[in-house]
Design an enzyme around this catalytic site. Structure first.
Site, PDB file in Angstrom:
ATOM      1  N   ASN A   7       0.877  -1.169   0.000  1.00  0.00           N
ATOM      2  CA  ASN A   7       0.000   0.000   0.000  1.00  0.00           C
ATOM      3  C   ASN A   7       0.914   1.218   0.000  1.00  0.00           C
ATOM      4  O   ASN A   7       1.658   1.449   0.957  1.00  0.00           O
ATOM      5  CB  ASN A   7      -0.894   0.006   1.238  1.00  0.00           C
ATOM      6  CG  ASN A   7      -1.755   1.249   1.339  1.00  0.00           C
ATOM      7  OD1 ASN A   7      -1.692   2.147   0.507  1.00  0.00           O
ATOM      8  ND2 ASN A   7      -2.562   1.308   2.362  1.00  0.00           N
ATOM      9  N   ARG A   9       0.406   4.189   0.554  1.00  0.00           N
ATOM     10  CA  ARG A   9       0.130   5.181   1.597  1.00  0.00           C
ATOM     11  C   ARG A   9       0.618   4.740   2.975  1.00  0.00           C
ATOM     12  O   ARG A   9       0.550   5.496   3.927  1.00  0.00           O
ATOM     13  CB  ARG A   9      -1.367   5.474   1.637  1.00  0.00           C
ATOM     14  CG  ARG A   9      -1.855   6.064   0.315  1.00  0.00           C
ATOM     15  CD  ARG A   9      -3.312   6.355   0.339  1.00  0.00           C
ATOM     16  NE  ARG A   9      -3.543   7.496   1.222  1.00  0.00           N
ATOM     17  CZ  ARG A   9      -4.730   7.939   1.556  1.00  0.00           C
ATOM     18  NH1 ARG A   9      -5.805   7.343   1.085  1.00  0.00           N
ATOM     19  NH2 ARG A   9      -4.864   8.973   2.346  1.00  0.00           N
ATOM     20  N   CYS A  10       1.108   3.506   3.077  1.00  0.00           N
ATOM     21  CA  CYS A  10       1.537   2.936   4.364  1.00  0.00           C
ATOM     22  C   CYS A  10       3.056   3.060   4.500  1.00  0.00           C
ATOM     23  O   CYS A  10       3.807   2.548   3.662  1.00  0.00           O
ATOM     24  CB  CYS A  10       1.107   1.474   4.440  1.00  0.00           C
ATOM     25  SG  CYS A  10       1.769   0.590   5.848  1.00  0.00           S
ATOM     26  N   LYS A  11       3.510   3.721   5.560  1.00  0.00           N
ATOM     27  CA  LYS A  11       4.940   3.933   5.767  1.00  0.00           C
ATOM     28  C   LYS A  11       5.692   2.606   5.886  1.00  0.00           C
ATOM     29  O   LYS A  11       6.749   2.423   5.280  1.00  0.00           O
ATOM     30  CB  LYS A  11       5.158   4.772   7.025  1.00  0.00           C
ATOM     31  CG  LYS A  11       6.614   5.062   7.293  1.00  0.00           C
ATOM     32  CD  LYS A  11       6.802   5.868   8.559  1.00  0.00           C
ATOM     33  CE  LYS A  11       8.293   6.067   8.786  1.00  0.00           C
ATOM     34  NZ  LYS A  11       8.594   6.525  10.107  1.00  0.00           N
ATOM     35  N   ARG A  14       6.042   1.028   2.512  1.00  0.00           N
ATOM     36  CA  ARG A  14       7.074   1.697   1.704  1.00  0.00           C
ATOM     37  C   ARG A  14       8.471   1.288   2.162  1.00  0.00           C
ATOM     38  O   ARG A  14       9.361   1.068   1.349  1.00  0.00           O
ATOM     39  CB  ARG A  14       6.902   3.221   1.762  1.00  0.00           C
ATOM     40  CG  ARG A  14       5.684   3.739   1.013  1.00  0.00           C
ATOM     41  CD  ARG A  14       5.689   5.247   0.864  1.00  0.00           C
ATOM     42  NE  ARG A  14       5.878   5.981   2.103  1.00  0.00           N
ATOM     43  CZ  ARG A  14       4.907   6.390   2.913  1.00  0.00           C
ATOM     44  NH1 ARG A  14       3.641   6.135   2.607  1.00  0.00           N
ATOM     45  NH2 ARG A  14       5.181   7.067   4.011  1.00  0.00           N
TER      46      ARG A  14
END
Length: 113
Positions: A7, A9-11, A14
């Site tokens: 995802n 948007r997920c730190k 990433r």
């Protein structure tokens, strides 16, 4: 070849992706919010993770709290819910040929590689 269920948007997701990129190993990225897993794919992934469906669910998510937390659901119902609401699935997940791991904490990915 490995797959990362990711995802953007997920730190943590990433960070897991960056770890894979730095590993030099071949992998593909599957953004499971855009390309949700089928029930069969999710069942197979749970088997590789050696987890039960409830262990893969993000129970702090508002969708879970509002719709499901007070219900007595069996494994198949939980799998069905995750296919309909992929936001509930923990990530990042790194899947190999015979095993998989949740990348929380990131050291799990290091050990898996």
């Amino acid at each position: 070849m490995m797959t990362i269920y990711h995802n953007t948007r997920c730190k943590k997701s990433r960070e897991g992706l960056e770890m894979l990129e730095n590993s030099g190993k071949e992998f593909r990225v599957r953004e499971d919010l855009k390309e949700p897993l089928s029930e069969k794919e999710l069942s197979d992934l749970l088997e590789k993770l050696t987890m039960t469906p409830i262990q893969l669910i993000r129970t702090k998510e508002s969708i879970w709290k509002e719709k499901f937390q007070d219900k007595d659901l069996n494994d198949q119902e939980l799998i069905n819910i995750m296919t309909k609401y992929p936001k509930l699935i923990e990530r990042p997940i790194i899947e190999g040929k015979t095993a998989a791991v949740i990348g929380r904490p990131l050291v799990n990915i290091e050990k898996f590689l």
